[in-house]
Write an enzyme that holds these catalytic residues in place. Structure first.
Site, PDB file in Angstrom:
ATOM      1  N   TYR A 151       0.818  -1.225   0.000  1.00 42.45           N
ATOM      2  CA  TYR A 151       0.000   0.000   0.000  1.00 42.45           C
ATOM      3  C   TYR A 151       0.852   1.276   0.000  1.00 42.45           C
ATOM      4  O   TYR A 151       0.792   2.081  -0.934  1.00 42.45           O
ATOM      5  CB  TYR A 151      -0.940  -0.076   1.206  1.00 42.45           C
ATOM      6  CG  TYR A 151      -1.681   1.180   1.557  1.00 42.45           C
ATOM      7  CD1 TYR A 151      -2.389   1.900   0.596  1.00 42.45           C
ATOM      8  CD2 TYR A 151      -1.695   1.652   2.874  1.00 42.45           C
ATOM      9  CE1 TYR A 151      -3.089   3.050   0.940  1.00 42.45           C
ATOM     10  CE2 TYR A 151      -2.392   2.790   3.227  1.00 42.45           C
ATOM     11  CZ  TYR A 151      -3.080   3.493   2.258  1.00 42.45           C
ATOM     12  OH  TYR A 151      -3.759   4.626   2.598  1.00 42.45           O
ATOM     13  N   ILE A 152       1.686   1.460   1.015  1.00 47.23           N
ATOM     14  CA  ILE A 152       2.465   2.711   1.094  1.00 47.23           C
ATOM     15  C   ILE A 152       3.640   2.651   0.103  1.00 47.23           C
ATOM     16  O   ILE A 152       3.973   3.644  -0.539  1.00 47.23           O
ATOM     17  CB  ILE A 152       2.945   2.981   2.542  1.00 47.23           C
ATOM     18  CG1 ILE A 152       1.741   2.944   3.503  1.00 47.23           C
ATOM     19  CG2 ILE A 152       3.649   4.336   2.634  1.00 47.23           C
ATOM     20  CD1 ILE A 152       2.092   3.050   4.974  1.00 47.23           C
ATOM     21  N   LEU A 212       5.857 -10.631  -2.941  1.00 47.35           N
ATOM     22  CA  LEU A 212       4.462 -10.808  -3.369  1.00 47.35           C
ATOM     23  C   LEU A 212       3.678 -11.705  -2.419  1.00 47.35           C
ATOM     24  O   LEU A 212       2.560 -12.119  -2.741  1.00 47.35           O
ATOM     25  CB  LEU A 212       4.356 -11.322  -4.811  1.00 47.35           C
ATOM     26  CG  LEU A 212       4.888 -10.377  -5.879  1.00 47.35           C
ATOM     27  CD1 LEU A 212       4.636 -10.946  -7.272  1.00 47.35           C
ATOM     28  CD2 LEU A 212       4.235  -8.992  -5.780  1.00 47.35           C
ATOM     29  N   ASP A 220      12.548 -12.509  -1.890  1.00 47.72           N
ATOM     30  CA  ASP A 220      12.347 -12.395  -0.446  1.00 47.72           C
ATOM     31  C   ASP A 220      13.614 -11.782   0.129  1.00 47.72           C
ATOM     32  O   ASP A 220      14.722 -12.231  -0.181  1.00 47.72           O
ATOM     33  CB  ASP A 220      12.101 -13.790   0.155  1.00 47.72           C
ATOM     34  CG  ASP A 220      11.666 -13.701   1.616  1.00 47.72           C
ATOM     35  OD1 ASP A 220      12.378 -13.062   2.420  1.00 47.72           O
ATOM     36  OD2 ASP A 220      10.606 -14.267   1.944  1.00 47.72           O
ATOM     37  N   PHE A 249      10.253  -0.761   2.867  1.00 46.89           N
ATOM     38  CA  PHE A 249       8.909  -0.940   3.431  1.00 46.89           C
ATOM     39  C   PHE A 249       8.622  -2.392   3.813  1.00 46.89           C
ATOM     40  O   PHE A 249       7.798  -2.643   4.689  1.00 46.89           O
ATOM     41  CB  PHE A 249       7.833  -0.553   2.398  1.00 46.89           C
ATOM     42  CG  PHE A 249       7.798   0.887   2.021  1.00 46.89           C
ATOM     43  CD1 PHE A 249       7.130   1.809   2.810  1.00 46.89           C
ATOM     44  CD2 PHE A 249       8.430   1.351   0.879  1.00 46.89           C
ATOM     45  CE1 PHE A 249       7.088   3.149   2.473  1.00 46.89           C
ATOM     46  CE2 PHE A 249       8.401   2.681   0.525  1.00 46.89           C
ATOM     47  CZ  PHE A 249       7.734   3.583   1.321  1.00 46.89           C
ATOM     48  N   ALA A 250       9.244  -3.339   3.075  1.00 47.54           N
ATOM     49  CA  ALA A 250       8.806  -4.739   3.173  1.00 47.54           C
ATOM     50  C   ALA A 250       8.768  -5.243   4.614  1.00 47.54           C
ATOM     51  O   ALA A 250       9.796  -5.300   5.279  1.00 47.54           O
ATOM     52  CB  ALA A 250       9.758  -5.616   2.356  1.00 47.54           C
ATOM     53  N   TYR A 265       4.730  -6.270  16.769  1.00 43.60           N
ATOM     54  CA  TYR A 265       4.921  -5.485  15.541  1.00 43.60           C
ATOM     55  C   TYR A 265       5.759  -4.239  15.852  1.00 43.60           C
ATOM     56  O   TYR A 265       6.788  -3.977  15.213  1.00 43.60           O
ATOM     57  CB  TYR A 265       3.559  -5.093  14.951  1.00 43.60           C
ATOM     58  CG  TYR A 265       3.660  -3.991  13.930  1.00 43.60           C
ATOM     59  CD1 TYR A 265       4.283  -4.218  12.706  1.00 43.60           C
ATOM     60  CD2 TYR A 265       3.172  -2.708  14.207  1.00 43.60           C
ATOM     61  CE1 TYR A 265       4.415  -3.184  11.783  1.00 43.60           C
ATOM     62  CE2 TYR A 265       3.296  -1.689  13.292  1.00 43.60           C
ATOM     63  CZ  TYR A 265       3.916  -1.924  12.079  1.00 43.60           C
ATOM     64  OH  TYR A 265       4.054  -0.904  11.175  1.00 43.60           O
ATOM     65  N   ARG A 323      -7.107   9.520  16.757  1.00 46.44           N
ATOM     66  CA  ARG A 323      -5.910   9.175  15.993  1.00 46.44           C
ATOM     67  C   ARG A 323      -5.564  10.310  15.028  1.00 46.44           C
ATOM     68  O   ARG A 323      -6.437  11.096  14.636  1.00 46.44           O
ATOM     69  CB  ARG A 323      -6.153   7.902  15.144  1.00 46.44           C
ATOM     70  CG  ARG A 323      -6.329   6.631  15.960  1.00 46.44           C
ATOM     71  CD  ARG A 323      -5.019   6.198  16.600  1.00 46.44           C
ATOM     72  NE  ARG A 323      -5.173   5.005  17.404  1.00 46.44           N
ATOM     73  CZ  ARG A 323      -5.542   4.983  18.687  1.00 46.44           C
ATOM     74  NH1 ARG A 323      -5.820   6.110  19.306  1.00 46.44           N
ATOM     75  NH2 ARG A 323      -5.627   3.858  19.353  1.00 46.44           N
ATOM     76  N   GLY A 336      -5.009  -3.102  23.724  1.00 49.08           N
ATOM     77  CA  GLY A 336      -3.804  -2.371  23.313  1.00 49.08           C
ATOM     78  C   GLY A 336      -4.051  -1.048  22.590  1.00 49.08           C
ATOM     79  O   GLY A 336      -3.123  -0.491  22.015  1.00 49.08           O
TER      80      GLY A 336
HETATM   81  N1  UDP Z   1     -11.380   1.127  15.197  1.00 49.74           N
HETATM   82  C1  UDP Z   1     -12.707   0.848  15.451  1.00 49.74           C
HETATM   83  N2  UDP Z   1     -13.300  -0.185  14.764  1.00 49.74           N
HETATM   84  C2  UDP Z   1     -12.641  -0.925  13.829  1.00 49.74           C
HETATM   85  C3  UDP Z   1     -11.291  -0.604  13.566  1.00 49.74           C
HETATM   86  C4  UDP Z   1     -10.677   0.417  14.270  1.00 49.74           C
HETATM   87  O1  UDP Z   1     -13.341   1.495  16.291  1.00 49.74           O
HETATM   88  O2  UDP Z   1     -13.238  -1.834  13.248  1.00 49.74           O
HETATM   89  C5  UDP Z   1     -10.718   2.237  15.933  1.00 49.74           C
HETATM   90  C6  UDP Z   1      -9.516   1.765  16.742  1.00 49.74           C
HETATM   91  O3  UDP Z   1      -9.915   1.434  18.055  1.00 49.74           O
HETATM   92  C7  UDP Z   1      -8.625   3.014  16.713  1.00 49.74           C
HETATM   93  C8  UDP Z   1      -8.970   3.689  15.389  1.00 49.74           C
HETATM   94  O4  UDP Z   1     -10.212   3.133  14.983  1.00 49.74           O
HETATM   95  O5  UDP Z   1      -8.974   3.888  17.743  1.00 49.74           O
HETATM   96  C9  UDP Z   1      -7.939   3.425  14.303  1.00 49.74           C
HETATM   97  O6  UDP Z   1      -7.704   2.031  14.222  1.00 49.74           O
HETATM   98  P1  UDP Z   1      -6.896   1.371  13.028  1.00 49.74           P
HETATM   99  O7  UDP Z   1      -6.958  -0.105  13.230  1.00 49.74           O
HETATM  100  O8  UDP Z   1      -7.373   1.930  11.740  1.00 49.74           O
HETATM  101  O9  UDP Z   1      -5.411   1.905  13.234  1.00 49.74           O
HETATM  102  P2  UDP Z   1      -4.416   1.805  14.507  1.00 49.74           P
HETATM  103  O10 UDP Z   1      -4.707   3.028  15.344  1.00 49.74           O
HETATM  104  O11 UDP Z   1      -4.692   0.513  15.217  1.00 49.74           O
HETATM  105  O12 UDP Z   1      -3.072   1.873  13.879  1.00 49.74           O
END
Ligand code: UDP
Length: 326
Positions: free
Chosen positions: A12-13, A34, A51, A73-74, A141, A220, A283
């Protein structure tokens, strides 16, 4: 103008960055296994299917293509998956990077821009986040990216491998007219899920509305993928001009709640974006917003497509016009 190797350039990016590199006059070669990328995101003749852990093949590509610098990026990039299979993330993300760096050092390619993440900061008690906040990832991650950043610091100090590490906040959107867009499988990101809800009428689940934020949902910093791509070009040009190793946050500096994203999607699509309220996701910090002041001073970069509605509009438009499943 330089020859740039883009690892993960079928993702993507990576694919957006490859597209913008070409537009700025650089030549590119894409290296991608891929396994998760899509060949349709790379123009004919530009893709080398390798790879990264195959260091010999990587060396061969670096030599044959006479590469000046690498944008790396990979990697695997699903937080949830990394908690279920941490070893996969360390083997692929750390092992792949090490193998790439070894190949670069042996072939004399000593400039690299690395795709890092705000997940390296973990749960913070100060927003906006500056680069000097300590690493404290809360998932494998994020830890895999921290490990690679640290390896890069040592390789800079003792082997002269100069690097820029770019820590992205929430990448989203797509470049209109590029044929590229965001479609992960499985999809876990908020904006594509909200747009899918508007498309299909199937509700998206909002992960919690009991956070200490004005409307109770998480905040976010959503950053347009085209802005991210442009930052990579400035970063690689900075290294080519002799810039020293550094790390920068990439965000808009503005935060938006999940409910604000839903409302923006309804305005953009002219449809209802149905949702159900669910529990918090493991998390998820309440608020992640970048302080992007450092990168503005060092590289003259700031997000140009910073409005939430503009980002969601481009995500919607490219979702409907893009082919590749990336
Ligand atoms: N989020 C949500 N429902 C979903 C996916 C994400 O409410 O189905 C919320 C998630 O809790 C976060 C924000 O959307 O606060 C962005 O989440 P995303 O997974 O897009 O990115 P992240 O912040 O995990 O990198």
């Amino acid at each position: 103008m330089a020859k740039i190797l883009v690892t993960g350039g079928a993702g993507y990016i990576g694919s957006h960055t490859r597209y913008f590199l070409e537009k700025s006059g650089h030549t590119t070669v894409v290296l991608d296994s891929l396994e998760r990328g899509d060949a349709r995101a790379v123009p004919e003749g530009m893709l080398r299917q390798v790879d990264l852990r195959d260091s010999e093949k990587v060396k061969q590509v670096l030599r044959e293509e006479k590469v000046d610098a690498v944008i790396h990026f990979a990697a695997y990039a699903y937080v949830g998956e990394s908690t279920q299979r941490p070893e996969m993330y360390f083997i692929n993300n750390v092992g792949g990077s090490l193998s790439l760096f070894e190949a670069m050092l042996e072939t004399g390619v000593k400039l690299v821009v690395f795709s890092s993440t705000c997940a390296s900061y973990g749960i913070v008690d100060k927003v906006p986040i500056t680069e000097d906040q300590p690493f404290a990832p809360i998932n494998p991650y994020g830890e895999s990216k921290v490990m690679v950043e640290k390896i890069m610091e040592w390789l800079d100090k003792f082997r002269g491998l100069r690097s820029v590490r770019l820590r992205y906040f929430n990448a989203c959107g797509g470049e209109p007219g590029s044929g590229l867009g965001e479609r992960h499988d499985p999809e876990t990101h908020l904006i594509p899920l909200v747009l899918r809800a508007a498309e299909t009428g199937e509700p998206v689940t909002v992960f919690g509305d009991d956070y200490p934020t004005p409307d109770g949902t998480c905040i976010r910093d959503y950053i347009h993928v085209s802005d991210l791509a442009e930052a990579h070009i400035l970063a690689v040009e900075y290294l080519l001009k002799g810039g020293k190793s550094d790390a920068f946050n990439l965000g808009t500096g503005k935060g938006h709640s999940v409910k604000k994203v839903l409302a923006a999607a309804e305005r953009v699509t002219g449809r209802k974006a149905p949702y159900t309220m669910g529990p918090r996701r493991e998390g998820d910090p309440p608020e992640l917003v970048a302080d992007a002041g450092k990168v503005w001073k060092a590289l003259g970069w700031r997000a140009k497509r910073a409005g939430l509605e503009e980002i969601v509009r481009d995500a919607w438009e490219t979702r409907r016009s893009s082919e590749p499943n990336i």
